[in-house]
Design a protein around this motif. Structure first.
Motif, PDB file in Angstrom:
ATOM      1  N   UNK A  25     -11.496  34.269 -88.993  1.00 30.12           N
ATOM      2  CA  UNK A  25     -10.741  34.999 -88.219  1.00 30.12           C
ATOM      3  C   UNK A  25      -9.167  34.269 -87.911  1.00 30.12           C
ATOM      4  N   UNK A  26      -9.390  33.145 -87.737  1.00 28.69           N
ATOM      5  CA  UNK A  26      -8.298  32.122 -87.249  1.00 28.69           C
ATOM      6  C   UNK A  26      -7.608  32.040 -88.754  1.00 28.69           C
ATOM      7  N   UNK A  27      -8.292  31.936 -89.561  1.00 28.63           N
ATOM      8  CA  UNK A  27      -7.298  31.825 -91.079  1.00 28.63           C
ATOM      9  C   UNK A  27      -6.609  33.055 -91.502  1.00 28.63           C
ATOM     10  N   UNK A  37      -3.929  27.399 -83.515  1.00 25.41           N
ATOM     11  CA  UNK A  37      -4.736  26.024 -83.092  1.00 25.41           C
ATOM     12  C   UNK A  37      -6.271  26.592 -82.777  1.00 25.41           C
ATOM     13  N   UNK A  38      -7.194  25.986 -83.314  1.00 23.53           N
ATOM     14  CA  UNK A  38      -8.740  26.193 -83.251  1.00 23.53           C
ATOM     15  C   UNK A  38      -9.064  25.057 -82.655  1.00 23.53           C
ATOM     16  N   UNK A  47     -12.425  14.439 -87.778  1.00 21.55           N
ATOM     17  CA  UNK A  47     -11.597  13.397 -87.172  1.00 21.55           C
ATOM     18  C   UNK A  47     -11.387  13.550 -85.788  1.00 21.55           C
ATOM     19  N   UNK A  48     -11.276  12.635 -85.082  1.00 11.05           N
ATOM     20  CA  UNK A  48     -10.969  12.867 -83.683  1.00 11.05           C
ATOM     21  C   UNK A  48      -9.454  13.431 -83.240  1.00 11.05           C
ATOM     22  N   UNK A  49      -8.807  13.325 -84.321  1.00  5.77           N
ATOM     23  CA  UNK A  49      -7.383  13.860 -83.822  1.00  5.77           C
ATOM     24  C   UNK A  49      -7.074  15.230 -84.680  1.00  5.77           C
ATOM     25  N   UNK A  50      -6.050  15.895 -84.236  1.00  8.08           N
ATOM     26  CA  UNK A  50      -5.812  17.230 -84.845  1.00  8.08           C
ATOM     27  C   UNK A  50      -5.642  17.129 -86.404  1.00  8.08           C
ATOM     28  N   UNK A  58      -6.831  22.409 -86.687  1.00 12.42           N
ATOM     29  CA  UNK A  58      -8.294  22.331 -85.952  1.00 12.42           C
ATOM     30  C   UNK A  58      -8.034  21.036 -84.902  1.00 12.42           C
ATOM     31  N   UNK A  59      -8.164  21.266 -83.538  1.00 11.74           N
ATOM     32  CA  UNK A  59      -7.960  20.300 -82.486  1.00 11.74           C
ATOM     33  C   UNK A  59      -9.439  20.121 -81.894  1.00 11.74           C
TER      34      UNK A  59
END
Length: 135
Positions: A25-27, A37-38, A47-50, A58-59
């Motif tokens: 849905x986001x894509x 922003x998901x 990863x811990x970062x976006x 992806x956040x």
């Protein structure tokens, strides 16, 4: 249009229906021209970062209640119910602090639905669950 989509489970890997539906849905929104922003719980392997994947950002986030399913498993209490116990503390406040920058904030499943009322009146709010007859 700027969209913030909030998941109560990691977006990746695409292992079950809820993840697949939310991610695609986001894509799809991004392919239609939205900036998406998901936000989802971090887990080992992310990863811990976006980071960027298939047109969306992806956040990953780390909340205290995200540990409960790993500790309690899913036999006594369903994981989504466990995640619903996340208090509205520093992590969630930080996540929603910038919600006014989005045109739409989408909450997937029931875990964080109680936060919908914390979004300002200028931003539209959507509740989404994949086992429904009509979106």
């Amino acid at each position: 249009m700027r969209v913030l989509s909030i998941l109560p489970f990691p977006a990746l890997p695409l292992t079950h229906g809820g993840r697949v539906r939310a991610f695609h849905l986001a894509v799809g929104l991004a392919a239609a021209g939205a900036t998406v922003d998901l936000a989802c719980p971090w887990h080992p392997g992310l990863p811990l970062h976006p980071f960027w994947r298939e047109g969306i950002t992806i956040r990953p986030f780390v909340f205290a209640a995200n540990l409960l399913p790993a500790i309690l498993g899913d036999r006594l209490v369903p994981p989504l119910l466990q995640l619903s116990g996340q208090p509205f503390t520093w992590g969630p406040r930080r996540l929603l602090r910038r919600s006014h920058e989005y045109d739409l904030v989408e909450f997937h499943f029931c875990a964080y639905a109680s936060w919908m009322s914390r979004i300002g009146p200028a931003t539209r709010v959507v509740y989404s669950a994949h086992n429904v007859e009509l979106d």
